[in-house]
Design an enzyme around this catalytic site. Sequence first.
Site, PDB file in Angstrom:
ATOM      1  N   ARG A  59     -64.012  77.412   1.903  1.00 17.52           N
ATOM      2  CA  ARG A  59     -65.446  77.617   2.148  1.00 17.52           C
ATOM      3  C   ARG A  59     -66.270  77.516   0.861  1.00 17.52           C
ATOM      4  NH1 ARG A  59     -65.036  82.319   6.720  1.00 17.52           N
ATOM      5  NH2 ARG A  59     -65.475  80.968   8.511  1.00 17.52           N
TER       6      ARG A  59
ATOM      7  N   GLY B  76     -66.224  81.298  14.702  1.00 20.21           N
ATOM      8  CA  GLY B  76     -67.129  81.818  15.725  1.00 20.21           C
ATOM      9  C   GLY B  76     -68.327  80.902  15.931  1.00 20.21           C
TER      10      GLY B  76
ATOM     11  N   LYS C 194     -57.213  86.937  20.094  1.00 17.53           N
ATOM     12  CA  LYS C 194     -57.946  87.595  21.174  1.00 17.53           C
ATOM     13  C   LYS C 194     -58.564  86.647  22.183  1.00 17.53           C
ATOM     14  CE  LYS C 194     -59.501  91.766  18.817  1.00 17.53           C
ATOM     15  NZ  LYS C 194     -60.702  92.295  18.164  1.00 17.53           N
TER      16      LYS C 194
ATOM     17  N   GLY D 173     -62.181  79.338  10.524  1.00 19.60           N
ATOM     18  CA  GLY D 173     -61.628  79.829   9.281  1.00 19.60           C
ATOM     19  C   GLY D 173     -60.113  79.827   9.322  1.00 19.60           C
TER      20      GLY D 173
END
Length: 395
Positions: free
Chosen positions: A34, A376, A199, A352
């Site tokens: 990043r 996200g 998740k 990520g």
Amino acid sequence: MRTLDDLDVKGRRVLVRADLNVPLDGETITDDGRIRASVPTIRTLVDRGAKVIVCAHLGRPKGQVKPEFSLRPVARRLGELLGQDVVFATDVVGPSAQGVAEELQEGQVALLENLRYEPGEESKDDATRQAFAERLAGLAELYVGDGFGAVHRKHASVYDVPRLLPHAAGGLVVAEVEVLRKLTEATERPYVVVLGGAKVSDKLGVIANLLTKVDRLLVGGGMAYTFLKAQGHEVGGSLLQQDQLDQVRGFLNEAAKQGVDLVLPVDVLAATHFAEDAPYDVVEATAIPADRQGLDIGPKTRELFAGKLADARTVFWNGPMGVFEFDEFADGTRAVAEALIGSEAFTVVGGGDSAAAVRKLGLPEDGFSHISTGGGASLEYLEGKTLPGLAALED
Ligand code: 3PG
Ligand code: MG
């Protein structure tokens, strides 16, 4: 969206919101992807004679000053990559930041301390966020939004500051949006999406949306066990989101209705416990022993997934297939990555974790059409949501 070319930055203080949220081991940056992705925009501003004030977050310190979330190591690495000193402000909008902003010369770069040390950054209360945004905006004359990985957050530095200052999108945001738009508009088929990660609850929105768009949906990683359980199978001690079972049953029905090929693991590496050196066996995904937990997809699944990817024309991949941080449980993730690298399709890696996995496994980054810096953010874009940080830049 206005771009850098629409701003006259020479001699002016430009606040750049970047996403420098990198994984750290103590003070060691374990993946600087990043930071590297943020360099081109900063360098362009430097070359054009701006006084560049970079702001970013690291982790989730939740409005408190916690030294382990300091951006100082990131300032050092950013300086190395830019080939020039990066002045580090030891606070966000306090005396250090103000002093640094005032003294900055043309072509110099400063980095502010972690935005999330300030409760105003993430506050749900508009007035609290606004008050912080005004102090942040007060450090600069212009704003550049380049933190793609955070554009889905309605945070002061992402959403409120661009409404206070003349603004433009940085090169990274422009590039990311272009790729994601291509995924949503001009998709060549078969369109295959691979989802993994821990998740299911993080992915509910995107799954619901994708079921009306994709030809195949491959599910691996921790979230696969909730799907297997929803089909009535025993998953032992594997990750399970009990409260998502109904929702996932709904997805299974919907996939059948839409004619989407929803592909689940057929075998897994079932370990005795969660550890790098845990003993494991390859077992059928429908027969995970009660005292075992699945930590990766198995060899038959690797082949199955590779086969489902072989003729794809468009692929989006988010989330590792197993605990790739442990060498023994990285093969599933590697197999998906390799199938994408060998493919002729337009391949996008979102996130990520999946991006970090590609680099950790030593795979060539240029083997993919695009590796997104946003997990996200790219999921919410594909979900069709309005992203606050993009909306603010469009205004
Ligand atoms: C990310 O790591 O996905 C981005 O930097 C956003 O961080 P967050 O999920 O903590 O808001
Ligand atoms: Mg994240």
